[in-house]
Design an enzyme around this catalytic site. Structure first.
Site, mmCIF file in Angstrom:
data_model
loop_
_atom_site.group_PDB
_atom_site.id
_atom_site.type_symbol
_atom_site.label_atom_id
_atom_site.label_comp_id
_atom_site.label_asym_id
_atom_site.label_seq_id
_atom_site.Cartn_x
_atom_site.Cartn_y
_atom_site.Cartn_z
ATOM 1 C CE LYS A 31 -3.536 -0.006 2.925
ATOM 2 N NZ LYS A 31 -4.904 0.026 2.362
ATOM 3 N NE ARG A 134 -6.223 4.340 4.669
ATOM 4 C CZ ARG A 134 -7.443 3.947 4.304
ATOM 5 N NH1 ARG A 134 -7.653 2.696 4.007
ATOM 6 N NH2 ARG A 134 -8.438 4.819 4.244
ATOM 7 N N GLY A 143 -7.777 -7.940 5.031
ATOM 8 C CA GLY A 143 -8.585 -8.061 6.244
ATOM 9 C C GLY A 143 -7.850 -8.621 7.431
ATOM 10 C CG MET A 145 -2.077 -7.319 9.768
ATOM 11 S SD MET A 145 -0.423 -6.965 9.271
ATOM 12 C CE MET A 145 -0.673 -6.453 7.616
ATOM 13 N NE ARG A 379 -5.894 -4.443 -3.779
ATOM 14 C CZ ARG A 379 -6.401 -4.691 -2.583
ATOM 15 N NH1 ARG A 379 -5.613 -4.943 -1.564
ATOM 16 N NH2 ARG A 379 -7.702 -4.692 -2.385
ATOM 17 C CG HIS A 523 -7.918 -36.694 4.698
ATOM 18 N ND1 HIS A 523 -9.202 -37.001 4.326
ATOM 19 C CD2 HIS A 523 -7.169 -37.798 4.496
ATOM 20 C CE1 HIS A 523 -9.228 -38.258 3.916
ATOM 21 N NE2 HIS A 523 -8.007 -38.763 4.018
ATOM 22 C CB SER A 861 9.289 -42.380 -20.849
ATOM 23 O OG SER A 861 8.233 -41.568 -20.394
ATOM 24 C CB CYS A 929 5.004 -40.729 -19.279
ATOM 25 S SG CYS A 929 5.672 -42.261 -18.620
ATOM 26 C CE1 TYR A 949 7.751 -37.737 -23.610
ATOM 27 C CE2 TYR A 949 9.741 -37.898 -24.950
ATOM 28 C CZ TYR A 949 8.702 -38.500 -24.250
ATOM 29 O OH TYR A 949 8.611 -39.861 -24.190
#
Lengths: 973, 973
Positions: A31, A134, A143, A145, A379, A523, A861, A929, A949
């Protein structure tokens, strides 16, 4: 997590917005930096200054070590009673801290500068200076602080404010609000004491809404609020300097309030990212000074659709907090334009200037005070994935504004001439920058079903977007019922406070998972992502009552019963009541453009894992440059094929097995042909059979159950005997640890006839296509190799014989090339088609002996799924169901290693293997892969490790293309 | 497998015994080198010369590449029809080869030298020179290659021989034999043609035995044999030079005869060990020239008992082949001494001189021709393990002969003075040499039951000693019956032609395994060794008829029916009919001495894996310096404990689990105490629980069966419901791949209360012993660690709390030392007892992140069993039953990696881990407690890798001590 030791000597803690360096967000916070930038650009910002994050670090320094330890303990998620004690200890410490030496002297000096600028005076009875205090850290923690507004009000200056504004009601209302805010935030007084008192007064004056309370009522409230403060905290400081000092301390302290600590833990905001908060002291401007005032937010482009127009809303005669409270509906930007055309142009000019300089879409907070515009913050805007992609591409291709409008803005001085011209002529960013702007995961969200934007549905709660996709289903509260209902054909969403390993069967049954507790690594989140189910977790406003089989939505009069329909959006974390229409994704043209750029910038190739033609088509559409992994196994799902495969497996001698294989081959040859045809001209890696054979057999327990059921029903003897024979065979084939058992190349070595038959089916498919004039590029892959001699054996005894036999069958010349694993068919008219033989690198030993294996194959691979299992000795099925979620919650592991490559362990093996293999076989093609092929972080690693790749699931092909480009661009930087 | 390209230029292919260097066995072969050595020592050797192995290599050079390829194909064990074709092709090639240029010129030159020396002339009618043409490669390949005797005989020289010997019968008998041998070996004529003809002639002359045939019969046989050769091979070469050339070729060719090829494949004789054969041309001496002649073999010490005396046997009036045929019983060396005291002394002197110079017990072949001794070969003797140990120790401690006898031998010139004196005064070898002489496996054989030497049993067949131990049992021919009979309490020996994976259940049921086919790496051999059952494989004289359920012994009138008793000796490979008494081993004093020396020479410590006090006592007796691995799991075998453990596992919440643990702890604490007490003063590593928990639960299938059986019987409902609950819980705990599932430290992390309780039981045991004045050295080991944070977690949440709590309980001061993982208890009287915490390194990731883990522990112990599983992705149970035997047979792997460490893969990880870990924690103690800790090859590797100790099963502790010493001695060399 808190602040480092201070440097010796006197320090500059305070900077006017005119003097700081806006690029230094770590020192000034986000800010502060934006206020500094806007001020220095000459945009209308209320005068003010920033206290640096360093001041805050010095504030914490004397007790930092202790605090860091306590935070570490919180990190370990202790039981609630312990947690509460730790938090109390933290409060105790931070309440004992003092501002660093000399800070308030500097603050006073700078306040006087503000007084000079504004002509106002702090605490003055005539023309009082009021400020906001601020917080603002290096990264946004919305939100989390504290902020104090209207600071400087006291019994004297409130009169000044009344005079200034010519509005006594306004002044006392501000004073009342300030007392409450100060009491709550600075003095930690329970807010309810104020609100209860306020309700009393409203009643007394018969006022339904705040504005109906007369001035007397406000004055009475002021007196009562002061009494509350007297009683609870020993009195309200009438001295504005004292107020200021206390407020700065409060903001510093708020860095360590529990919700801020947990937010940082949850979002992995470590001290190297943001260490303490800055404090911004800004002259108050009032949006609530009448209908020519107001407060709003504007985006330089539409953050939802990405459209290039000013977007936002404006609430007249209101302060920021009113917008949050949602009392009135704000006007949209079009109405604002109509009503305040000049302000609109000024705002648009400022927004575009900031966009140009910051090279990103801007989210600007502004206030209008009596017709004058003030910018309070800017911002980079948070956007929907769609908008992110669209704006990135447009910003890199088109000027941000058209010439005509720019000329108008320049003429009005709403844009500086130099920048204005550039804005009208040039794209804002380069293509490279555009590619780097889009997070790969965003692309994924564009490909999953999402809420139909036309649906106008309003979410009732928001949780964390744990696993993407939007889906509707009927609520169930327990996993057993989920399974039951799913069996009945219902679409269910499993709703739980939190989940545990025992619930996992319910995950599979459900179309989505919603929990009211837990973070992105809980979980539920881990498992949902693992099995690809849309999921919202930690939606704390969902209050579940298992006993009544309902949930309520906190703060809303909503009750949802088991069986009711809800919709969850795993892309955004929103929860909706009822069935909300979702739409299947379509690829927007900008995404296409972005992907083309990404393709230019990347070095890594991108293939897809696909087992059936539909998936291959999808993959090709998403830009896959080949199939990196075709798993034969899925071809055996059809019952008639499974039947024959079982004959192969149960055969008691080679002859029977060969006979069964002869039946099997034609069935799958057609599938291979289709796959090769869909990918015509692109490589298709087909893997010889990999999983343990008994996976294709019925479970012994099921058979046993069947046998007994039949016995109890008195079924004929032969029927039972047949089942008993099968049971015996299945038991004989059963393995203790099938994942490490008789599978992959081990089957190829012990039953070369199986690998021969499968290889033959692949090669025949290719041979057939060659005959039809197509260009198949077959790559045969041998899985589970742990020793070079295994590959030598199956090449010699299965694959090469198959290649030779098919060549004869079709009359092609069979060529064994000079390079290992390279073969070719030559047709009579001289066309040549290469067929490659390679191996999957998925055992640890293959990595450790990669140099030996590389001598015999055309490609590697990496099968990072199995390799991760072997490296950790974690069976994925068991780990994800039994202990992995807990490991991630306890931060024993930073992430699920089956999703994001474990670079310390598995990654080390990959690097070793690539290095050793390319040394002996520089032509070796090296891919990956495993599932990690679609994970951006992992892709960055594979890029650095020198792979050729990655191969990802079709839906992740675009992610991979983008991530590969970003990896390359980052490396070049 | 065959011979390399030849160098350019003229070469010296031929060396007189007087001129070669006897140390160069690769060039002269073993036999040649020994003839050279003996000649140069002045011992009585018939004049002769050696054709080098290089000549043989040059013989093969033109087609070597082709031949090598064909051998490679044979190596892959093709089906019989293919094999036969390959063999035919090999014959075709080698029959087309010619001797290298210039070889025969050199041979002629040297033959003339021999003629000069002996005064005889090749092919002469008066005094003909006869020679033997003998093969001899760098390593002994007994019976594998060809030899031609009496070469030089023809129609002329036979008369000369008759004159020379004054014995026409003798001369024509020699000629007859020569023709047959030449026909068979050089001309590849079917030998039966000769034997049939000979039988005819014997009949004609009414002769039962050969000596009864009169000279006329012999002459007739000579004529008939020449006719056979005429017919089959175009004629017998009368020219002795031609004979010689052909015989040399034949011997060269015999290097590539199928039995020699297979012998080399089976015994892993690669070209770096022996590449082609040398040829020795030696003047014939005749042991069959009357009763003052004969042939024999002498050992410089008794190869069975190790006793230091001349040992051997002598067959008068006979040639070597007569000894083999076993017509008459030879006299033992005592009788020989009586009859030929001078020769005895001469022979003993020579044998001891050779023993002294070759520093090993000698096995000398000799012939006596008319009272004169000739030595024909000497080599290091093959001995029983007992003799090996005894002789090694005696040769290093005592002079080989006593002074008096030596003086006698010197005076008779049977020993040179200088060497003689040394032999009488000094030990033959050093202690280091003694330690290096004994193969560690020999020691093992001294510890297993063996055939009672007093039993005087005669073996009926011999196979390969595949797995040590002697055992008697009843014959069964199929594995199912083995299981059945074993259930009835019978001791059975499984007898099969060969075995396959499906037979393994029979292995477990049997006390021993006998096969008639297969080598040391056949399925039967590998599995038998793996599960520790005595086994003899490849006993080719055992002819099995499955259909009749009998076996016969080839060449003997023996039939053994199913159920009959036999005895097999896995130490020697012998098979006996009936029950032969076996004896339990006792440690001979020489073994004790040898072990003490080994302990002086080794750097590696040796501990034992032991779970119960009896094993610990045994281990201490065998010299273990501590317990390297105590597996708690075995303590739960007792039903009452298993019951409680099941409660722990099935508990549905922490409280129930804790309650059950409180019941469990006292049960095992006593066991820990006993173990620590047995090993008082020595370290005892106790491992926290490792295996998957459900291993302690009943199998779900068994439960299901029980449920149904009960249902069918109409058992009470509650009983069934209880079982159903158990079934459900067991199913919930079941894992897909338990080896990689919820086990080891993962249980410690998810249920810290379990690790806490177990740690507490160990520490209490130690605390109790401290109180009793003992000196327990507890080392607590955490298994399955894959990430440093796991160990940090269980230390903090389980082990350290246990240490603290027990300290309080006993009133000891609890000290956390400065070194990681080091703790101590201090008693009130100031004694201090260290307790260490370390980790098992058995996951790949632990090896890859060893540096991180090493920061938190006092010791590492490599769990190479699990590490091998993870590195190969081989589940041991599944691999050894399903594919590993085949892998070893196909030579895809050189050995069972669960027995001998795979240095390429697993070893690389061990080296990496040790290096990384010791760098960050130089005090870290590093051991290995996998099965490889008892394998000599692996021990050598661990020594080189810098480990501090190995831990082996009690019976392998001595092996480990010896192997560790050898590793160190070899390294110093």
């Amino acid at each position: 997590m808190v602040c480092g030791p201070s440097n010796p000597g006197p320090k500059k803690y305070v900077y006017l917005f005119e003097e700081g360096d806006w690029r230094n967000k770590k020192l000034f916070g986000g800010k502060g930096a934006s206020l500094i930038q806007m001020t220095q650009l000459g945009l209308p910002v209320p005068p003010g200054f920033t206290i640096t994050t360093e001041a805050c670090r010095d504030f914490y320094a004397p007790r930092r070590e202790e605090l860091d330890k306590l935070v570490k303990e919180l990190e370990r998620q202790p039981p609630p009673e312990v947690r509460d004690k730790i938090i109390a200890k933290i409060w105790e410490i931070i309440n004992s801290l003092d501002l660093p030496d000399g800070l308030m002297d500097q603050v006073r000096e700078y306040m006087h500068k503000i007084e000079e600028k504004t002509g106002k005076k702090f605490g003055d009875i005539e023309n009082p200076l009021l400020v906001s205090v601020r917080s603002g850290a290096a990264v946004s923690m919305p939100g989390m602080m504290d902020t104090v507004l209207n600071l400087g009000l006291n019994d004297t200056s409130v009169q000044g404010l009344a005079k200034q504004t010519n509005n006594e009601w306004f002044a006392y209302d501000a004073y009342r609000r300030f007392l409450q805010m100060f009491g709550k935030i600075v003095l930690s007084i329970n807010e309810e004491l104020f609100t209860e008192k306020w309700e009393e007064i409203k009643k007394k004056y018969n006022a339904k809404e705040d504005p109906e309370v007369p001035v007397e009522g406000l004055k009475e409230a002021v007196e009562e609020f002061k009494k509350i403060i007297e009683k609870e905290a020993g009195g309200f400081p009438q001295d504005p300097w004292k107020q200021l000092e206390m407020a700065i301390k409060a903001v510093f302290r708020s860095w360590m309030n529990p919700r801020a600590i947990f937010y940082r833990l949850m979002n992995n905001i470590t001290p190297d990212i943001a260490d303490c908060t800055a404090v911004n002291i800004v002259t108050m401007v009032f949006g609530n000074m009448g209908w020519d005032s107001g407060t709003g937010v504007a985006f330089s482009r539409d953050p939802a659709t990405g459209e290039n127009k000013l977007y936002g809303e404006f609430l007249p005669n209101a302060q920021g907090e009113d917008v949050v409270a949602g009392i009135r509906t704000p006007m949209n930007i079009e109405e604002f334009k109509k009503k305040f055309p000049e302000l609109y142009d000024q705002l648009y000019g400022a927004a575009k200037l900031l966009e140009w300089l910051n090279k990103d879409v801007q989210d600007v907070e502004f206030t209008v005070e009596r017709g004058k515009l003030y910018l309070l913050q800017t911002r980079n805007a948070k956007m929907t994935p769609l908008a992110r992609v669209k704006t990135a591409v447009e910003m890199a291709t088109k000027p941000a504004l058209d010439k005509e409008y720019v000329e108008k803005l320049i003429s009005k001085k709403y844009l500086p001439e130099k920048e204005g011209k550039l804005i009208a002529e040039k794209p804002t960013i380069t293509r490279e920058e555009a590619v780097l702007k889009v997070k790969p995961e965003h692309v994924l969200q564009l490909l999953y079903p999402r809420i139909d934007p036309k649906a106008k549905a309003t979410p009732v709660a928001k949780g964390l977007p744990a696993s993407p996709g939007a889906v509707s289903g009927q609520v169930v509260f327990d996993p057993d019922r989920a399974v039951e209902w799913a069996r009945e054909g219902k679409k269910v969403i499993l709703v739980r406070i939190e989940t545990k390993p025992d619930d996992v069967h319910g995950f599979y049954a459900a179309v989505g998972i919603l929990t009211s507790r837990g973070g992105m690594t809980s979980h539920a989140a881990v498992v949902a992502r693992a099995i690809g189910k849309p999921s919202v977790v930690g939606a704390e406003d969902i209050v579940i009552d298992y006993s009544k089989r309902i949930f309520r939505v906190r703060g809303k009069d909503i009750e949802v019963k088991e069986g009711d329909w809800i919709t969850i959006d795993g892309n955004t974390g929103y929860v909706y009541i009822g069935k909300v229409p979702t739409i299947e994704p379509e690829i927007i043209p900008e995404l296409d453009t972005l992907m083309k750029w990404a393709d230019e910038f990347r070095r890594l190739g991108v293939r897809a894992n696909a087992d059936i033609p539909e998936d291959a088509k999808l993959a090709r559409k998403f830009g896959a440059e080949g199939i990196g992994l075709l798993r034969i196994e899925r071809m055996f799902r059809k019952p008639e094929r499974l039947e024959v495969l079982r004959k192969v497996i149960l055969a008691e001698n080679v002859e029977d097995r060969k006979k069964a294989l002869e039946e099997l081959v034609p069935m799958i040859r057609q599938d291979f042909k289709e796959m090769l045809e869909v990918m015509d001209g692109l490589p298709v890696v087909i893997r010889l059979i990999d999983p343990p054979l008994h996976e294709f057999l019925p479970a012994p327990e099921e058979l046993l159950q069947e046998i007994y059921e039949k016995k109890m029903k008195g079924a004929p003897k032969e029927e039972i005997e047949k089942l008993e024979w099968l049971y015996k065979r299945v038991k004989a084939l059963k393995e203790a640890n099938p994942m490490m058992g008789h599978r992959g190349v081990r089957v190829g070595v012990t039953y070369p006839e199986i690998y021969y038959a499968l290889a033959k089916a692949m090669v025949e498919a290719a041979a057939e296509l060659i005959k039809e004039g197509k260009n198949p590029k077959l790559e045969i892959m041998v899985p589970q190799v742990a020793e070079a001699k295994e590959i030598v054996f199956v090449k010699k005894h299965a694959i090469e014989p198959a290649l030779e036999d098919v060549a004869k069958e079709y009359g092609y010349e069979f060529i064994v090339k000079d390079k290992p694993g390279h073969y070719a068919y030559k047709t009579s008219d001289g066309r040549e088609y290469e067929i490659l033989v390679g191996t999957m690198i998925e055992t640890v030993r293959a990595c450790l002996t990669a140099d030996e294996i590389a001598k015999h194959v055309a490609f590697f691979s990496f099968g990072t799924n199995d390799l991760t299992q072997a490296t950790f000795s974690f069976s994925r099925d068991d780990a994800e169901n039994k202990f992995l979620p807990q490991y991630i919650e306890l931060e024993i592991l930073p992430a699920n290693p089956f999703q994001t490559l474990d670079t310390k362990g598995v990654g080390k093996l990959v690097e070793m293997a690539v290095k050793a293999a390319k040394k002996v076989n520089p032509d070796l093609e090296v891919g990956i892969c495993g599932e990690h092929g679609g994970d951006p972080k992992s892709i960055e690693f594979f890029h650095k490790a020198g792979l050729d790749y990655v191969s990802a699931s079709p839906f992740r092909v675009m992610i991979a293309r983008l991530a590969a480009a970003q990896a390359n661009l980052k490396e070049k930087k």
